[in-house]
Enzyme design. Structure first.
Site, PDB file in Angstrom:
ATOM      1  N   SER A  74       0.820  -1.212   0.000  1.00 38.86           N
ATOM      2  CA  SER A  74       0.000   0.000   0.000  1.00 38.86           C
ATOM      3  C   SER A  74       0.857   1.267   0.000  1.00 38.86           C
ATOM      4  O   SER A  74       1.958   1.285   0.535  1.00 38.86           O
ATOM      5  CB  SER A  74      -0.928   0.000   1.214  1.00 38.86           C
ATOM      6  OG  SER A  74      -0.197  -0.192   2.390  1.00 38.86           O
ATOM      7  N   GLN A 122       1.676   4.595   1.561  1.00 40.52           N
ATOM      8  CA  GLN A 122       1.535   4.874   2.984  1.00 40.52           C
ATOM      9  C   GLN A 122       2.468   5.968   3.429  1.00 40.52           C
ATOM     10  O   GLN A 122       3.364   6.390   2.711  1.00 40.52           O
ATOM     11  CB  GLN A 122       1.852   3.612   3.781  1.00 40.52           C
ATOM     12  CG  GLN A 122       3.228   3.052   3.455  1.00 40.52           C
ATOM     13  CD  GLN A 122       3.465   1.683   4.095  1.00 40.52           C
ATOM     14  OE1 GLN A 122       4.279   1.572   4.985  1.00 40.52           O
ATOM     15  NE2 GLN A 122       2.737   0.683   3.660  1.00 40.52           N
ATOM     16  N   HIS A 161       4.126   7.290   7.551  1.00 37.64           N
ATOM     17  CA  HIS A 161       4.139   6.978   8.980  1.00 37.64           C
ATOM     18  C   HIS A 161       4.143   8.281   9.775  1.00 37.64           C
ATOM     19  O   HIS A 161       4.864   9.216   9.432  1.00 37.64           O
ATOM     20  CB  HIS A 161       5.363   6.135   9.328  1.00 37.64           C
ATOM     21  CG  HIS A 161       5.461   4.920   8.473  1.00 37.64           C
ATOM     22  ND1 HIS A 161       4.559   3.888   8.542  1.00 37.64           N
ATOM     23  CD2 HIS A 161       6.325   4.588   7.488  1.00 37.64           C
ATOM     24  CE1 HIS A 161       4.882   2.971   7.646  1.00 37.64           C
ATOM     25  NE2 HIS A 161       5.947   3.373   6.987  1.00 37.64           N
ATOM     26  N   LYS A 184       7.720   5.706  13.269  1.00 41.65           N
ATOM     27  CA  LYS A 184       8.247   4.542  12.557  1.00 41.65           C
ATOM     28  C   LYS A 184       9.082   4.972  11.351  1.00 41.65           C
ATOM     29  O   LYS A 184       8.728   4.677  10.213  1.00 41.65           O
ATOM     30  CB  LYS A 184       7.076   3.657  12.110  1.00 41.65           C
ATOM     31  CG  LYS A 184       7.507   2.284  11.589  1.00 41.65           C
ATOM     32  CD  LYS A 184       6.373   1.655  10.797  1.00 41.65           C
ATOM     33  CE  LYS A 184       6.797   0.355  10.157  1.00 41.65           C
ATOM     34  NZ  LYS A 184       6.005   0.010   8.984  1.00 41.65           N
ATOM     35  N   GLU A 214      11.843   4.462   8.668  1.00 37.09           N
ATOM     36  CA  GLU A 214      12.367   3.190   8.152  1.00 37.09           C
ATOM     37  C   GLU A 214      13.385   3.429   7.043  1.00 37.09           C
ATOM     38  O   GLU A 214      13.358   4.439   6.359  1.00 37.09           O
ATOM     39  CB  GLU A 214      11.222   2.281   7.681  1.00 37.09           C
ATOM     40  CG  GLU A 214      10.354   2.871   6.594  1.00 37.09           C
ATOM     41  CD  GLU A 214       9.036   2.110   6.415  1.00 37.09           C
ATOM     42  OE1 GLU A 214       8.600   1.376   7.312  1.00 37.09           O
ATOM     43  OE2 GLU A 214       8.428   2.286   5.349  1.00 37.09           O
ATOM     44  N   HIS A 227       5.144   6.828   0.564  1.00 31.57           N
ATOM     45  CA  HIS A 227       6.018   5.855  -0.093  1.00 31.57           C
ATOM     46  C   HIS A 227       5.283   4.549  -0.312  1.00 31.57           C
ATOM     47  O   HIS A 227       4.202   4.325   0.236  1.00 31.57           O
ATOM     48  CB  HIS A 227       7.287   5.621   0.724  1.00 31.57           C
ATOM     49  CG  HIS A 227       7.023   5.125   2.112  1.00 31.57           C
ATOM     50  ND1 HIS A 227       6.708   5.970   3.142  1.00 31.57           N
ATOM     51  CD2 HIS A 227       7.004   3.880   2.645  1.00 31.57           C
ATOM     52  CE1 HIS A 227       6.524   5.271   4.247  1.00 31.57           C
ATOM     53  NE2 HIS A 227       6.685   3.987   3.971  1.00 31.57           N
ATOM     54  N   ARG A 243      -2.589   4.525   5.546  1.00 33.00           N
ATOM     55  CA  ARG A 243      -2.624   4.063   4.157  1.00 33.00           C
ATOM     56  C   ARG A 243      -3.465   4.977   3.272  1.00 33.00           C
ATOM     57  O   ARG A 243      -4.486   5.509   3.711  1.00 33.00           O
ATOM     58  CB  ARG A 243      -3.192   2.645   4.100  1.00 33.00           C
ATOM     59  CG  ARG A 243      -2.298   1.628   4.790  1.00 33.00           C
ATOM     60  CD  ARG A 243      -2.829   0.205   4.629  1.00 33.00           C
ATOM     61  NE  ARG A 243      -1.908  -0.721   5.280  1.00 33.00           N
ATOM     62  CZ  ARG A 243      -1.936  -0.998   6.577  1.00 33.00           C
ATOM     63  NH1 ARG A 243      -2.851  -0.454   7.345  1.00 33.00           N
ATOM     64  NH2 ARG A 243      -1.066  -1.840   7.105  1.00 33.00           N
ATOM     65  N   LYS A 285      -7.166  -2.620   2.625  1.00 31.93           N
ATOM     66  CA  LYS A 285      -7.288  -2.280   4.042  1.00 31.93           C
ATOM     67  C   LYS A 285      -7.849  -0.867   4.236  1.00 31.93           C
ATOM     68  O   LYS A 285      -7.996  -0.106   3.285  1.00 31.93           O
ATOM     69  CB  LYS A 285      -5.908  -2.366   4.707  1.00 31.93           C
ATOM     70  CG  LYS A 285      -5.367  -3.769   4.820  1.00 31.93           C
ATOM     71  CD  LYS A 285      -4.072  -3.737   5.606  1.00 31.93           C
ATOM     72  CE  LYS A 285      -3.357  -5.080   5.552  1.00 31.93           C
ATOM     73  NZ  LYS A 285      -1.998  -4.990   6.053  1.00 31.93           N
TER      74      LYS A 285
HETATM   75 ZN    ZN Z   1       6.450   2.287   5.278  1.00 32.33          ZN
END
Ligand code: ZN
Length: 425
Positions: A111, A113, A115, A138, A140, A277, A296, A302
């Protein structure tokens, strides 16, 4: 006694079988797991998406070695052995391992998304704990193990403008007013004006009538399919691929707004909070702050929290270079390069030891680390403990521990990734 304070632990990582993963042994996540675990049987029809190395409760790693600890969760062991995190890291992160290390094998797009940052993560968690299970942020980072493709951040505004002008179906979805606002914004417009037009356009796309989105997407795909495939742009190919996977999904139009980024082996991206991203395909190692908060926007069946997403994004528009992490030479270890993003929770070292290099060691670190062997074989030792390290072996290395390696076959190179937390250099 070394058994009371083991310098390292050999872990059995958790394998996640999400539907977007690669099938059977084509999945690097699965292949690594199977290489190090003689009891693991590969199901050729199963999709294997992620290998989790850490303490997150949705996929906690289990200790395999030394024998007296076999079967214990790393998370449970760390609760009783805070010394292994090192004093500074244990104090700073409430006695928890601050990162989660993963291998991802992506067969089909995840998806789109973003954060939340720490403040918003706390708000979302207290408002809707079922949808936002963690109060933590989060950030990453991914490093490609093989060819990889993803989308990240908004394109330079001029590129978005060109796509809006070139794609009539996108104009229909955005409506006349928004299309005009994007198309007529001059090169000399202020960054603030660009940002507000981009915010308007992306929010309009996200809140467009789903029936209209589906209709225009069908029209776009039909038009593109009629063009000879050799003259299609990557974006046009991608819109057809994504529409097959997620028919009618508004996320298919997002690729005209977001940078499409290929990575080759060793290439890396860091995704800070509030940046859109999406991972499209390929195999990577990924490290993140220990959290599972995802907002998302598309390419998913979802829950899509479009309002939160449109509200939180930075709308910074730029080339993807802003997200690339250039590895730095490690002053302490001649075979290591360090990918060090601008957050305290983690960095990742890529340890590449050429054939014929002979014995080597990895330096002790202030905090904890998790080491994944991707290629090669060596006998490793620390203190009184030793182990045969080969492809797929995952170690938790306690703080302040030097690990020594003696390659088994000197004609073979060794490749390892080490995620770690170190709060002072
Ligand atoms: Zn991510």
């Amino acid at each position: 006694m070394s058994s009371e304070k083991p310098p390292f632990l050999v872990l059995s990582p958790a394998l996640q079988t999400y539907a977007w993963g690669k099938r059977g042994s084509q999945s690097e996540a699965c292949s690594l797991k199977a290489s190090a675990d003689p009891d693991f049987v590969i199901d050729a029809n199963q999709t294997y998406a992620e290998l989790w190395m850490g303490t997150h409760k949705k996929g906690p790693s289990v200790i395999r070695h030394p024998q007296p600890l076999a079967g214990t969760l790393l998370s449970d062991w760390l609760k009783m052995n805070q010394w292994a995190l090192g004093e500074v890291v244990a104090t700073e992160f409430g006695g928890e391992l601050p990162f989660l290390f993963k291998v991802l094998s992506v067969n089909q797009a995840l998806s789109i998304q973003a954060h939340p940052d720490k403040t918003r993560a706390g708000e979302l968690h207290s408002r809707a704990p079922d949808k936002y299970p963690d109060a933590n942020h989060k950030p990453e980072m991914v490093i490609a193990l093989r060819e990889f493709e993803g989308m990240c951040g908004f394109r330079p505004f001029s590129e978005i403008q060109s796509w809006v002008v070139a794609v009539p179906e996108l104009q229909q979805v955005l409506g006349d007013k928004v299309t005009e606002a994007v198309a007529t914004l001059g090169e000399d417009a202020s960054p603030e004006d660009q940002l507000s037009v981009l915010r308007l356009a992306f929010s309009s796309l996200m809140s467009a009538d789903p029936v209209a989105v589906r209709g225009q997407l069908e029209a776009l795909v039909k038009r593109v399919r009629a063009i000879s495939s050799s003259s299609l742009s990557r974006e046009e190919q991608l819109v057809c691929q994504l529409d097959q996977l997620y028919p009618g999904d508004v996320g298919c139009f997002c690729l005209f707004f977001l940078n499409v980024v290929p990575l080759s082996r060793g290439g890396s991206l860091f995704l800070p909070a509030n940046e859109p991203h999406c991972y499209l395909s390929g195999d990577v190692v990924e490290c993140m702050a220990c959290s599972d908060n995802v907002v998302r926007a598309g390419l998913t069946p979802k829950f899509k929290d479009k309002d939160t997403l449109c509200d939180m994004l930075t709308y910074t528009s730029s080339t993807p270079d802003r997200f690339r992490v250039a590895p730095q030479k490690d002053k302490q270890s001649e075979f290591s390069e360090i990918y060090d993003p601008p957050i305290p929770e983690f960095a990742v070292a890529r340890v590449s030891v050429p054939a014929g290099a002979g014995d080597f060691s990895l330096p002790p670190l202030q905090g904890p680390s998790i080491l994944l062997v991707v290629e090669g074989e060596a006998s490793l030792s620390a203190g009184e403990l030793s182990y045969d390290a080969r492809r797929g072996v995952v170690l938790f290395v306690s703080a302040q521990t030097e690990v020594k390696f003696s390659p088994v076959d000197r004609d073979q190179q060794i490749l390892m990734y080490r995620a770690y937390c170190q709060l002072q250099s």
